[in-house]
Design an enzyme around this catalytic site. Structure first.
Site, PDB file in Angstrom:
ATOM      1  CB  CYS A 163      -6.164 -73.959  50.597  1.00 18.67           C
ATOM      2  SG  CYS A 163      -6.349 -73.127  52.189  1.00 18.67           S
ATOM      3  CG  HIS A 188     -11.253 -73.874  52.667  1.00 15.57           C
ATOM      4  ND1 HIS A 188     -11.429 -74.548  53.854  1.00 15.57           N
ATOM      5  CD2 HIS A 188      -9.950 -73.433  52.677  1.00 15.57           C
ATOM      6  CE1 HIS A 188     -10.309 -74.519  54.547  1.00 15.57           C
ATOM      7  NE2 HIS A 188      -9.396 -73.865  53.864  1.00 15.57           N
TER       8      HIS A 188
END
Length: 334
Positions: A129, A242
Site C-alpha cells: 500500500c 497513509h
C-alpha cells in the site's frame, strides 16, 4: 462490453469488502460475483448491485468458470489456492505479498506500468500500500528525470493493520479518558497518543520487512533496477489513509515549478500545495477516495538534485482494493 465472472478470495475481510464496494462504484462489468472466504465467514450475506449474495466457503473447485479472481487474503491462502486458480483459467490479481517479487509475476500500478499486466502467466501482484501511494506521487518526477534514490518515512494508519487496528485505537483512547488501563493486542505497544517506529519484522540490516518493500517493489514497478530507497515505516494513531514524506533524488536537476506542473497533470494525482493558505495533503481529506494528494513540494537542501514532497492516500482503496480493480479494468480495454 465483455462481462466478467469475478471471484473475491477473502470477501469477508476489510479489503475484500472494499473490493465489492469499488466494483459497484466503478461499474465494473460483472456477470457473476462469487464471494469466497473461510468456513467461519461462509453463509454471511453481502449486497452487490441491489442483490443479496451469500459468501461461499472456499475450496479447490471454487474457481471453475471464473474469469478474474481478486485476492484479499493472507500469503498462506494465496499460496494454497494459486495453482487451482491458474488451472481454472482465471487471472489471479493478488493483494498479498506472496508473489510480488517472483520474476514471473508482474507487479502493477496501472498509472505507472500497465503494459506489464499483459505479461502475466495467470498471476498479477498488487504492490504494498505505501509503495503504491508513494510511487504514484513520484511517477511524474521519474518521467522528467530517472529517480536514482529516495529517502522516505511513512506514517501508516491503524487500519493498515486490519479491522482491529482502529478498534484498538478507539478503545485505548476511551480507556485513557476514563483513567483505566489500556489493552494492547494488535500493535506492539499502546498506539493511542503514541507512534510506533516498527511495521514488519526486523532484518539483520536493522530495516524491517515493510521498509524494504518500497525499494524492492519500486525497482520492479518503475523498471529502475538500481533504485536505492532508505525507508522508515511508522504506525501512527490515525484511522485511515497513509502519509509519506519523500525525497527523490533524480539524475538531472529539476525546476520546482516544472515538477509541480507535472504532478498536477499526472494521472492519479492531485496537487494540493498552497503554503500561503496552509493547504497540504492530510489523511482526513484523502480517506475513502482513490486519488493520491501531493504537496509540500520543495528543493532538497542537502542534494541539489533532490525533490522533497509529502503525499497522502487511502491505503484500503488505492493502496489495495482500487488498484487491484484498476488492473482488472486493463483487460476490459483489451
Amino acid at each position: 462490453m465483455k462481462q466478467f465472472k469475478v471471484a473475491i478470495l477473502g470477501a469477508s475481510g476489510a479489503v475484500g469488502r472494499e473490493m465489492i464496494k469499488v466494483l459497484q462504484e466503478r461499474n465494473f462489468p460483472v456477470s457473476e460475483l462469487r464471494p469466497l472466504a473461510s468456513a467461519r465467514s461462509a453463509g454471511q450475506k453481502i449486497s452487490f448491485n441491489g442483490q443479496e449474495i451469500t459468501i461461499q466457503e472456499i475450496n479447490e473447485n471454487s474457481f471453475e468458470g471464473i474469469d478474474i479472481v481478486l485476492g484479499a487474503s493472507p500469503n498462506k491462502v494465496a499460496k494454497q489456492y494459486k495453482d487451482a486458480i491458474v488451472k481454472s483459467g482465471a487471472v489471479f490479481i493478488d493483494n498479498s505479498s506472496a508473489y510480488r517479487m517472483d520474476p514471473n509475476v508482474p507487479l502493477v500500478v496501472p498509472e505507472i506500468n500497465p503494459e506489464d499486466a499483459f505479461k502475466h502467466q495467470g498471476v498479477i501482484s498488487n504492490p504494498n500500500c505505501s509503495t503504491i501511494i508513494t510511487l504514484v506521487a513520484v511517477n511524474a518526477i521519474n518521467k522528467l528525470s530517472p529517480i536514482q534514490a529516495m529517502v522516505a518515512s511513512t506514517y501508516q494508519a491503524t487500519s493498515g493493520a486490519g479491522a482491529n487496528g482502529p478498534i484498538e485505537l478507539a478503545s485505548q483512547v476511551k480507556a485513557l479518558e476514563a483513567g483505566e488501563p489500556v489493552e494492547v493486542k494488535t500493535f506492539q505497544y499502546q498506539i493511542a497518543y503514541n507512534v510506533i517506529p516498527q511495521i514488519g519484522d526486523f532484518l539483520e540490516t536493522g530495516f524491517t520487512t515493510e521498509e524494504m518493500k518500497m525499494q524492492n517493489e519500486g525497482r520492479k514497478i518503475m523498471h529502475l533496477p538500481e533504485l536505492k530507497v532508505n525507508c522508515t515505516c511508522v504506525r501512527v494513531p490515525v484511522v485511515r489513509s497513509h502519509s509519506i514524506s519523500v525525497t527523490a533524488v533524480t539524475k538531472d536537476h529539476l525546476d520546482i515549478e516544472t515538477v509541480k506542473n507535472a504532478i498536477a497533470n499526472e494521472k492519479g494525482c492531485r496537487l494540493v500545495d498552497d503554503p500561503a493558505n496552509r493547504r497540504y495533503p492530510m489523511p482526513l481529506e484523502t480517506s475513502d477516495q482513490d486519488i493520491v494528494f501531493v504537496g509540500r513540494i520543495r528543493q532538497d537542501i542537502i542534494n541539489e538534485n533532490g525533490i522533497t514532497l509529502w503525499c497522502c492516500g487511502d491505503q484500503v482503496r488505492k493502496g489495495a482494493a482500487t488498484n487491484a480493480i484498476q488492473i482488472a479494468e486493463l483487460f476490459i480495454e483489451e
